[in-house]
Every structure is written in structure tokens, then in C-alpha cells.
Design a protein around this motif. Sequence first.
Motif, PDB file in Angstrom:
ATOM      1  N   TYR A 120      -5.514   6.537 -19.437  1.00 24.65           N
ATOM      2  CA  TYR A 120      -6.169   6.166 -18.677  1.00 24.65           C
ATOM      3  C   TYR A 120      -5.893   4.498 -18.406  1.00 24.65           C
ATOM      4  CZ  TYR A 120     -10.507   4.577 -16.149  1.00 24.65           C
ATOM      5  OH  TYR A 120     -11.435   4.148 -15.230  1.00 24.65           O
ATOM      6  N   ARG A 121      -5.535   4.198 -17.275  1.00 29.60           N
ATOM      7  CA  ARG A 121      -5.212   2.701 -16.598  1.00 29.60           C
ATOM      8  C   ARG A 121      -6.420   2.014 -16.055  1.00 29.60           C
ATOM      9  NH1 ARG A 121       0.151   1.648 -17.629  1.00 29.60           N
ATOM     10  NH2 ARG A 121       0.882   3.401 -18.970  1.00 29.60           N
ATOM     11  N   PRO A 122      -6.228   0.641 -15.885  1.00 29.59           N
ATOM     12  CA  PRO A 122      -7.430  -0.139 -15.278  1.00 29.59           C
ATOM     13  C   PRO A 122      -7.585   0.394 -13.833  1.00 29.59           C
ATOM     14  CG  PRO A 122      -6.298  -1.281 -16.528  1.00 29.59           C
ATOM     15  CD  PRO A 122      -5.560  -0.235 -16.643  1.00 29.59           C
ATOM     16  N   PHE A 123      -8.789   0.410 -13.393  1.00 24.70           N
ATOM     17  CA  PHE A 123      -9.039   1.030 -11.830  1.00 24.70           C
ATOM     18  C   PHE A 123      -8.259   0.005 -10.788  1.00 24.70           C
ATOM     19  CE2 PHE A 123     -12.744  -1.031 -13.169  1.00 24.70           C
ATOM     20  CZ  PHE A 123     -12.859  -2.080 -12.166  1.00 24.70           C
ATOM     21  N   LEU A 124      -8.148   0.584  -9.682  1.00 20.15           N
ATOM     22  CA  LEU A 124      -7.717  -0.340  -8.572  1.00 20.15           C
ATOM     23  C   LEU A 124      -9.022  -0.433  -7.703  1.00 20.15           C
ATOM     24  CD1 LEU A 124      -4.444   1.352  -7.616  1.00 20.15           C
ATOM     25  CD2 LEU A 124      -4.743  -0.739  -8.698  1.00 20.15           C
ATOM     26  N   LEU A 125      -9.139  -1.603  -7.127  1.00 22.76           N
ATOM     27  CA  LEU A 125     -10.547  -2.039  -6.344  1.00 22.76           C
ATOM     28  C   LEU A 125     -10.069  -2.133  -4.914  1.00 22.76           C
ATOM     29  CD1 LEU A 125     -13.631  -2.140  -6.694  1.00 22.76           C
ATOM     30  CD2 LEU A 125     -13.342  -4.699  -7.234  1.00 22.76           C
ATOM     31  N   ILE A 126     -10.892  -1.397  -3.974  1.00 22.66           N
ATOM     32  CA  ILE A 126     -10.646  -1.850  -2.640  1.00 22.66           C
ATOM     33  C   ILE A 126     -12.238  -2.208  -2.238  1.00 22.66           C
ATOM     34  CG2 ILE A 126     -10.231  -0.573  -0.302  1.00 22.66           C
ATOM     35  CD1 ILE A 126      -8.610   1.438  -1.935  1.00 22.66           C
ATOM     36  N   MET A 127     -12.146  -3.182  -1.770  1.00 20.44           N
ATOM     37  CA  MET A 127     -13.439  -3.945  -1.245  1.00 20.44           C
ATOM     38  C   MET A 127     -13.670  -3.630  -0.007  1.00 20.44           C
ATOM     39  SD  MET A 127     -14.655  -5.373  -4.236  1.00 20.44           S
ATOM     40  CE  MET A 127     -15.974  -6.377  -3.716  1.00 20.44           C
ATOM     41  N   ALA A 128     -14.869  -3.046   0.385  1.00 24.53           N
ATOM     42  CA  ALA A 128     -15.157  -2.905   1.651  1.00 24.53           C
ATOM     43  C   ALA A 128     -15.626  -4.039   2.470  1.00 24.53           C
ATOM     44  CB  ALA A 128     -16.088  -1.524   1.898  1.00 24.53           C
ATOM     45  N   LEU A 129     -15.343  -4.313   3.702  1.00 22.44           N
ATOM     46  CA  LEU A 129     -15.830  -5.356   4.256  1.00 22.44           C
ATOM     47  C   LEU A 129     -17.239  -5.101   5.106  1.00 22.44           C
ATOM     48  CD1 LEU A 129     -12.394  -6.298   6.401  1.00 22.44           C
ATOM     49  CD2 LEU A 129     -13.477  -7.386   4.068  1.00 22.44           C
ATOM     50  N   ASN A 130     -18.103  -5.955   4.890  1.00 19.93           N
ATOM     51  CA  ASN A 130     -19.437  -5.972   5.416  1.00 19.93           C
ATOM     52  C   ASN A 130     -19.600  -6.296   6.854  1.00 19.93           C
ATOM     53  OD1 ASN A 130     -20.256  -4.680   3.120  1.00 19.93           O
ATOM     54  ND2 ASN A 130     -20.810  -6.732   2.225  1.00 19.93           N
TER      55      ASN A 130
END
Length: 130
Positions: A120-130
Amino acid sequence: MGKHPEKYKVRLLHQLYPDGKIDVAAEQKLIEQYDKVVFQFPFYWFNCPPLFKQWLDEVLTYGWAYSSNSGYKVAGKKIVLALSVGIDEHECRSEAKYKYTLAELTRPFELTFEYVKADYRPFLLIMALN
């Protein structure tokens, strides 16, 4: 290099299984063909979508993904979560609005994949724009 001739394969569970009936054998065979797997999903209500949870429950079976003496077909495979979230990054801290970091909130996934001996590797984050 992976065991599969294709460099990568994208699969959309909601399109493959609109009726919620997962082809477990096909999913297991596919996972066996790759050394690296990325699960991408929206992280909402502090969890994954129901179909992915069902996938985990049905595909990571005893005797295939884990057992007392054999199995572990996921062992050593690099697993990464790619999460899309609809909150601001500064809210993902222990002292902020949601009280927990995303690493803490995704701990059940980390434990699940460690249980089946995946890498298991650190997650990747995709920030959704508000």
C-alpha cells in the motif's frame, strides 16, 4: 514491468456492473496480471462509493487474497488510492473542520491492503474545485 502486455487498463466499475453483479473471477484474474493498481474514486461521506466497497468485499476473498497458509494473490502488488474530494485542503487537518487528516480517514483502506500483504502506497489527492 508488469506481467500484462498493456501498459495500463482503465475500468469503470459502475459501467461494467450497473446491476451490481461483480464478475469476481474476472476481477481476480485481472488483478493478478498487474503489479501496480490504482483505485480512483470520489471520497465522500468519508468513504468510498458503495460499488467499490462491494468490490473489496467480493473480490478480496479468503483463499485468493488471504488465508492461513496460502492465497495472497495481491501480495507485493503496489496499491494506490487516487481520491477526489470536494473539500478544501486546509480542512483536512486534525485541528480543522473535519478533525482528521485524509491519511487517518483512509486508514481502513491501508489496513485492508496490508492485511492481504499488498504494498500500500500513500494516496494521491485530487482536489475538486468549488
